[in-house]
Scaffold this active site. Structure first.
Site, PDB file in Angstrom:
ATOM      1  N   ASN A   1      44.321  -6.746 -64.958  1.00 33.70           N
ATOM      2  CA  ASN A   1      42.433  -6.927 -65.869  1.00 33.70           C
ATOM      3  C   ASN A   1      42.218  -7.897 -64.213  1.00 33.70           C
ATOM      4  O   ASN A   1      41.348  -8.147 -64.952  1.00 33.70           O
ATOM      5  CB  ASN A   1      42.600  -7.465 -66.939  1.00 33.70           C
TER       6      ASN A   1
ATOM      7  N   VAL B   1      37.243 -11.461 -62.983  1.00 35.42           N
ATOM      8  CA  VAL B   1      38.248 -10.990 -63.877  1.00 35.42           C
ATOM      9  C   VAL B   1      37.473 -10.098 -65.517  1.00 35.42           C
ATOM     10  O   VAL B   1      36.563 -10.395 -65.951  1.00 35.42           O
ATOM     11  CB  VAL B   1      37.897 -12.530 -65.209  1.00 35.42           C
ATOM     12  N   CYS B   2      37.869  -8.949 -65.448  1.00 38.35           N
ATOM     13  CA  CYS B   2      38.100  -8.446 -66.825  1.00 38.35           C
ATOM     14  C   CYS B   2      38.712  -8.331 -68.334  1.00 38.35           C
ATOM     15  O   CYS B   2      39.328  -8.324 -68.232  1.00 38.35           O
ATOM     16  CB  CYS B   2      38.523  -6.580 -66.664  1.00 38.35           C
ATOM     17  N   LEU B   3      37.200  -9.238 -69.072  1.00 36.40           N
ATOM     18  CA  LEU B   3      38.220  -9.989 -69.937  1.00 36.40           C
ATOM     19  C   LEU B   3      36.923  -9.518 -71.246  1.00 36.40           C
ATOM     20  O   LEU B   3      35.975 -10.819 -70.781  1.00 36.40           O
ATOM     21  CB  LEU B   3      38.410 -11.548 -69.929  1.00 36.40           C
TER      22      LEU B   3
ATOM     23  N   LEU C   1      40.897  -3.509 -63.823  1.00 37.08           N
ATOM     24  CA  LEU C   1      39.776  -3.369 -61.914  1.00 37.08           C
ATOM     25  C   LEU C   1      40.868  -3.540 -60.842  1.00 37.08           C
ATOM     26  O   LEU C   1      40.153  -3.393 -59.972  1.00 37.08           O
ATOM     27  CB  LEU C   1      39.926  -5.337 -62.694  1.00 37.08           C
TER      28      LEU C   1
END
Length: 186
Positions: A76, A84-86, A120
């Protein structure tokens, strides 16, 4: 709180007074790097990352942009840009959260519980789903190569470890987009 700027100042001061090393960028309070240590009992344990934080003018009503400066192998986190994919930062941010939540809860949880179904970094996601042991080994190799204390301090000194000038943030903006538009007065 009477204004977003007072809240921003308070949150940044709280982060600076905590156990985190905070390094302002361009002598401002809106952009800074934070030294972040990998969570214990995880393949990231012992890793030290420099995490870039950019606070929008509407913070805390709008989420901060978060990106790893030195490389990390994680489904991620984009390997090249560090973005960051959060979900909690990108979609469900609330003014109830503060910067300490990002570093004490959100990022540790991201490293402890990666989500390979929303990647990601497709290579990290694929390896994690196919061979968890090999994934953990690659995470540790990245920690040894890119995430030791001296790497966080000198994260842009080695050419193979250099972060792109067109660095992307967690909300999809890039550093170059900010440069084109200029910076707002505080």
């Amino acid at each position: 709180m009477s204004s977003p700027s007072k809240r921003r100042d308070m949150d940044v001061m709280k982060l600076m007074m905590s156990d985190y090393t905070v390094e302002p960028i361009n002598d401002g309070i809106n952009e800074f790097n934070v030294e972040f240590h990998g969570p214990k009992e995880s393949p990231y344990e012992g890793g030290v990352w420099k995490v870039r934080v950019e606070l929008p003018d509407a913070y805390p009503y709008k989420s901060p942009s978060i990106g790893f400066v030195n490389k990390i192998f994680h489904p991620n986190v984009d390997e090249l840009s560090g973005s960051v994919c959060l979900d909690v930062i990108n979609q469900s941010w609330s003014p109830m959260y503060d910067l300490l939540n990002v570093f004490e809860v959100f990022l540790p949880q991201l490293l402890l519980y990666p989500n390979p179904s929303d990647p990601l970094n497709g290579d990290a996601a694929s390896l994690m789903m196919k061979d968890k042991e090999q994934y953990d080994q690659k995470v540790k190799e990245y920690c040894d190569r890119y995430a030791k204390k001296n790497h966080a301090d000198n994260s842009t000194s080695d050419s193979d470890e250099e972060v792109s000038d067109n660095e992307a943030y967690s909300d999809g903006r890039s550093e170059s987009e900010d440069e084109v538009a200029g910076h707002a007065d505080p």
